[in-house]
Motif scaffolding. Structure first.
Motif, PDB file in Angstrom:
ATOM      1  N   UNK A 193      30.817  48.154  -2.003  1.00 38.88           N
ATOM      2  CA  UNK A 193      30.981  47.132  -0.534  1.00 38.88           C
ATOM      3  C   UNK A 193      31.048  45.691  -1.302  1.00 38.88           C
ATOM      4  N   UNK A 194      31.634  44.937  -0.628  1.00 42.27           N
ATOM      5  CA  UNK A 194      31.816  43.399  -0.918  1.00 42.27           C
ATOM      6  C   UNK A 194      30.530  42.695  -0.578  1.00 42.27           C
ATOM      7  N   UNK A 195      30.355  41.476  -1.414  1.00 42.51           N
ATOM      8  CA  UNK A 195      29.162  40.819  -1.125  1.00 42.51           C
ATOM      9  C   UNK A 195      29.400  40.114   0.361  1.00 42.51           C
ATOM     10  N   UNK A 196      30.547  39.759   0.636  1.00 39.82           N
ATOM     11  CA  UNK A 196      30.386  39.028   1.888  1.00 39.82           C
ATOM     12  C   UNK A 196      30.249  39.925   3.156  1.00 39.82           C
ATOM     13  N   UNK A 197      30.763  41.287   3.051  1.00 44.86           N
ATOM     14  CA  UNK A 197      30.464  42.203   4.126  1.00 44.86           C
ATOM     15  C   UNK A 197      28.905  42.379   3.959  1.00 44.86           C
ATOM     16  N   UNK A 198      28.385  42.227   2.853  1.00 45.22           N
ATOM     17  CA  UNK A 198      26.744  42.702   2.859  1.00 45.22           C
ATOM     18  C   UNK A 198      26.200  41.405   3.751  1.00 45.22           C
ATOM     19  N   UNK A 199      26.615  40.007   3.463  1.00 46.31           N
ATOM     20  CA  UNK A 199      26.081  39.012   4.069  1.00 46.31           C
ATOM     21  C   UNK A 199      25.973  39.096   5.609  1.00 46.31           C
ATOM     22  N   UNK A 200      27.246  39.577   5.962  1.00 44.00           N
ATOM     23  CA  UNK A 200      27.582  39.538   7.550  1.00 44.00           C
ATOM     24  C   UNK A 200      26.684  40.834   8.092  1.00 44.00           C
ATOM     25  N   UNK A 201      26.650  41.822   7.290  1.00 39.94           N
ATOM     26  CA  UNK A 201      25.590  42.932   7.649  1.00 39.94           C
ATOM     27  C   UNK A 201      24.184  42.083   7.935  1.00 39.94           C
ATOM     28  N   UNK A 202      23.818  41.613   6.884  1.00 36.16           N
ATOM     29  CA  UNK A 202      22.432  40.800   7.050  1.00 36.16           C
ATOM     30  C   UNK A 202      22.480  40.106   8.420  1.00 36.16           C
ATOM     31  N   UNK A 203      23.454  39.258   8.568  1.00 42.26           N
ATOM     32  CA  UNK A 203      23.538  38.152   9.549  1.00 42.26           C
ATOM     33  C   UNK A 203      23.611  38.882  10.953  1.00 42.26           C
TER      34      UNK A 203
END
Length: 160
Positions: A1-11
């Motif tokens: 999983x990409x770090x940006x996708x992780x951040x978006x999921x958190x968001x």
């Protein structure tokens, strides 16, 4: 999983304290580290690697939103010049996202030509030092200031 996708999921889950605003094509977030006061990111909503992978209409909308955010950052934090980066080959992952750096004279100290130069001339260990993290109070103030400027621009430009 990409770090940006992780951040978006958190968001999306409501767990990103750095979120300023959701726009049509992405999320506006204050950077975790603030050596360049007002440093902001714009995260494209979907996992897309290159701007040319977007259809023309979506790309135009995304770039339009990114430039509005940059103008809001400039207004909110008194930048003399804005620097834009869309790299996607670092820790965040290969995912369209913009780094928007508000710049002021001498902000990289003696690391450049008379204090001038790109952000990457500034030492990473200093730029990402713990003392460059905003306090909760500073973060809330920055988010409010940026949101106010962004909303003014959205209202102004969307009514033309």
């Amino acid at each position: 999983m990409c770090g940006i996708c992780d951040r978006i999921k958190e968001t999306k889950a409501g767990n990103n304290p750095f979120l300023v605003k959701e726009l049509e094509t992405g999320y506006v977030v204050i950077g975790d580290f603030q050596h360049f006061k007002g440093y902001t990111l714009f995260l494209y909503k979907d996992h897309v690697v290159e701007l040319f992978d977007l259809d023309e209409k979506t790309r135009a909308k995304h770039l339009y939103e990114m430039t509005l955010i940059a103008e809001a950052v400039k207004n909110a934090f008194g930048a003399e010049k804005m620097n834009y980066e869309c790299l996607g080959n670092g820790e965040g992952g290969a995912h369209i996202h913009w780094h928007l750096f508000p710049r002021k004279a001498g902000d990289i100290g003696n690391y450049g030509n008379n204090g001038k130069g790109p952000t990457w001339w500034y030492p990473r260990e200093e730029m990402y030092a713990d003392d460059c993290r905003p306090s909760n109070e500073e973060l809330e103030e920055m988010k409010a200031k940026l949101l106010s400027e962004l909303d003014k621009l959205l209202m102004m430009y969307d009514n033309t």
